[in-house]
Design an enzyme around this catalytic site. Structure first.
Site, PDB file in Angstrom:
ATOM      1  N   CYS A   2      21.290   7.204  53.859  1.00 42.39           N
ATOM      2  CA  CYS A   2      20.570   7.728  55.007  1.00 42.39           C
ATOM      3  C   CYS A   2      21.291   7.429  56.310  1.00 42.39           C
ATOM      4  CB  CYS A   2      19.162   7.136  55.053  1.00 42.39           C
ATOM      5  SG  CYS A   2      18.231   7.359  53.515  1.00 42.39           S
ATOM      6  N   ILE A  53      17.125   9.454  46.850  1.00 39.39           N
ATOM      7  CA  ILE A  53      17.730   8.897  45.649  1.00 39.39           C
ATOM      8  C   ILE A  53      16.663   8.372  44.689  1.00 39.39           C
ATOM      9  CG2 ILE A  53      19.323   7.140  44.759  1.00 39.39           C
ATOM     10  CD1 ILE A  53      20.716   9.273  46.385  1.00 39.39           C
ATOM     11  N   ASN A  75      18.717   2.357  55.864  1.00 41.57           N
ATOM     12  CA  ASN A  75      19.831   3.021  55.187  1.00 41.57           C
ATOM     13  C   ASN A  75      20.338   2.069  54.118  1.00 41.57           C
ATOM     14  OD1 ASN A  75      22.266   4.331  54.496  1.00 41.57           O
ATOM     15  ND2 ASN A  75      23.349   3.401  56.207  1.00 41.57           N
ATOM     16  N   ASP A 100      12.120   1.374  47.607  1.00 40.64           N
ATOM     17  CA  ASP A 100      12.547   0.074  48.119  1.00 40.64           C
ATOM     18  C   ASP A 100      12.311  -0.089  49.616  1.00 40.64           C
ATOM     19  OD1 ASP A 100      14.432   2.022  48.655  1.00 40.64           O
ATOM     20  OD2 ASP A 100      16.161   0.747  48.307  1.00 40.64           O
ATOM     21  N   GLY A 365      35.013   1.004  42.507  1.00 37.57           N
ATOM     22  CA  GLY A 365      35.569  -0.313  42.211  1.00 37.57           C
ATOM     23  C   GLY A 365      36.011  -1.070  43.438  1.00 37.57           C
TER      24      GLY A 365
END
Length: 643
Positions: A2, A53, A75, A100, A365
């Protein structure tokens, strides 16, 4: 992921202009194309753009607590939100969603500013508590998510996920910070907490900023720092290898939670390959991987990426960056806002563009080199420190200083013969030596480039001073751990994470970084330096840990990196553009540089006598910043911040 933006008035009475809040919020639409929301009340204005998401139907922001006294724009991702939600429910808090974001407002009610210490994830958020009259700004431990803020002349606090949100404020002074310019040409980016503009700051990783109603803006408070336990009893190699596999698998598993398609970047290097192998171990049902290659074989890892994808049973997508893919020269300055000189932003941008065609969330990664000492400079720093221990500065300085001065700069020669930089580093003290391996534009070239008036404005400041302060604060005496600490505090958030965040958000793609799961990073801090760097082998324990899961030639091949063939580009298809950009326009009129010095380095590169590609790229990106960002007026021409 976000984008957030907002304004805060310490008197608690001002009603901010709705058009300004909309402009700030919508400048971040690329970060959140799925939803937008704003909130205005006396003393505060908050804006949010959402990339959905988790809990796609709910989670609209700004989000409030039950009585509307606490509101947040956020965000990021908090991966332990389910456990925190259960804990907070047991303490009497009532939730309206399963996302969340709502955990943050209730965690603030329960634990105050210390709530961030309980969050596991990546985040940057702004929370307003009407009862206390406080604005609370927070950033995750490693700096995965960005947050800019400033104090305007009238006392207003303004903030945003990217600098472009603040640039919508007509009252924002756009005074270029001389120290930021010096740091940019040294590091290739402007390190936290400074930004390219005087008075505009980046909230540093692991820090929070609390603004109290009626009080002046104080210093941020650091709630977390990287730790190293070099003196602890050392665990065996086998024990650490097993723990590393388990820890990374756990970090990956936490990042597989999403209500949208999910995949991974796969370069074919050790770090991204370990993440994909851990996705398999964590039980990922199907894995979509993406890679970018180059036509030049010296820069192309795509064959290794395909091999790892086949080994792990992933559905792989590969694309090649064309040798004449130069359109991004016009795009990148506006993507990054501040001048940014990492040329791997080109393939990173294309990689994110391609990945977004298949998934909305991708694991990467990033962080493996910093956490497990994987850069070549770590190896050379170790070798140089061994020499420094045996020879005093009185001997080293004159001896290696002379050798470094007379030894030719053999950019064209095989690597073992390019000893000039190493000899020069050995003549210096530890911090100066390590800094010389980092510098994008060497000190001698920076001195030549700067105009006399600009040197006066610098007042003797040098970018190495920043690195010296960071390394002095390192919680370790071991030279390798100190170098890792410096990279984790500077290069990681300033370059690597900034590069990925802006490139991914430009395409509405969320990137998750399991190597930077903070419990995993804390565990790695207790691994002996000798198990991270063993002889010439960087990331030794990471490679040993994944021998059962990945092909040996993937683990132990020469590190290639995500580089771009700049030198040949600038002598070939980009030669005309280089001359046009560097020998005219805002770069010559800004008063910062010596035109003759720029001309000289361009000619040296074009003639092939020297490789000046990094300096030319840094100048090109600075010129792009001046033209695309600095000299571009705010979209709103109406002056008032408040109405």
């Amino acid at each position: 992921m976000c984008g957030i933006a907002g304004l805060f008035d310490r008197t608690g009475t001002r009603m901010f202009d709705a058009d300004l809040l909309d402009a700030m919020t919508d400048s971040l639409s690329h970060r959140g194309p799925d939803d937008r929301g704003t909130h205005r009340a006396p003393g505060v204005a908050l804006g949010h753009r959402r990339l959905s998401i988790i809990d796609l139907s709910a989670g609209h922001q700004p989000l409030f607590n039950e009585d509307g006294s606490v509101v947040v724009v956020y965000n990021g991702e908090i991966y332990n939100f389910a456990e925190l939600m259960a804990d907070l429910r047991a303490r009497g808090h009532v939730f309206q969603t399963r996302c969340d974001t709502e955990v943050i407002v209730h965690a603030w009610e329960e634990w105050g500013a210390h709530c961030v210490e309980r969050f596991r994830g990546m985040f940057a958020f702004a929370l307003y508590d009407a009862g206390r009259g406080d604005l609370f700004l927070a950033r995750d431990r490693l700096g995965i998510k960005p947050l800019y803020y400033t104090e305007l002349k009238d006392g207003t606090i303004a903030f945003g996920s990217e600098l472009k949100a603040l640039l919508e404020i007509p009252d924002l002074p756009r005074e270029i910070d001389p120290k930021a310019v010096e740091e940019y040409f040294a590091f290739g980016y402007v390190p936290d907490p400074r930004s390219i503009y005087t008075g505009v700051f980046k909230l540093a990783p692991g820090c929070v900023q609390i603004v109290h109603r009626g009080a002046r803006l104080g210093a941020p408070w650091q709630y977390w720092d990287v730790t190293f336990d070099d003196a602890a009893p050392q665990r065996s190699e086998a024990t650490n290898a097993e723990a590393l596999r388990a820890g990374l698998t756990d970090a990956v598993r936490a990042r597989l939670v999403a209500d949208v398609p999910l995949g991974a970047f796969l370069s074919g290097g050790v770090d991204s390959s370990a993440v994909v192998a851990s996705m398999v171990a964590a039980g990922a049902a199907s894995i979509e991987t993406s890679a970018i290659g180059f036509g030049e074989s010296d820069y192309d890892e795509s064959s290794y990426a395909r091999r790892v994808a086949e080994h792990c049973g992933a559905h792989h997508h590969a694309r090649q960056v064309a040798s004449d893919d130069f359109d991004l020269l016009e795009i990148l300055p506006a993507v990054y806002d501040e001048p940014f000189a990492d040329s791997s932003a080109i393939p990173t941008y294309r990689l994110c563009e391609q990945t977004r065609e298949h998934v909305v969330v991708a694991l990467s990664g990033d962080g493996g080199d910093e956490v497990f000492a994987g850069y070549r400079r770590h190896r050379w720093h170790h070798y140089e420190e061994l020499v420094r221990r045996r020879l005093s500065q009185r001997v080293r300085g004159p001896l290696f200083g002379v050798l470094g001065k007379i030894y030719p700069k053999l950019d064209w020669a095989p690597k073992p013969l390019r000893a000039k930089a190493t000899l020069q580093a050995l003549a210096r003290e530890t911090v100066d030596g390590y800094f010389s391996t980092l510098a994008v534009v060497p000190a001698v070239q920076r001195e030549r480039l700067y105009a006399p008036e600009f040197k006066q404005r610098l007042s003797g400041y040098r970018a190495v001073d920043h690195l010296r302060a960071v390394m002095a604060a390192a919680p370790t005496d071991h030279h390798l751990s100190r170098a890792q600490y410096a990279d984790i505090k500077t290069y990681l958030p300033g370059d690597i994470l900034t590069k990925v965040d802006r490139a991914s958000m430009a395409h509405g793609l969320e990137v998750r970084v399991p190597m930077l799961d903070h419990p995993f990073v804390e565990w790695a801090g207790g691994v002996a330096p000798g198990q991270k760097l063993r002889g010439r082998e960087g990331k030794y324990i990471l490679k040993k840990a994944f021998e059962p899961r990945l092909p040996r030639d993937v683990l132990y091949r020469e590190k290639m990196g995500f580089a771009v063939p700049l030198a040949s580009w600038f002598r070939g298809p980009l030669a005309h553009r280089v001359r046009a950009s560097l020998q005219g326009g805002p770069l010559r009129s800004c008063g910062l540089f010596e035109g003759a010095a720029i001309d000289r380095l361009v000619e040296e590169h074009m003639e092939g006598t020297q490789d000046r590609s990094q300096t030319i790229w840094a100048l090109l990106m600075f010129a792009g910043f001046l033209e695309k960002v600095h000299e571009k007026p705010a979209q709103r021409t109406r002056a008032p911040v408040s109405a």
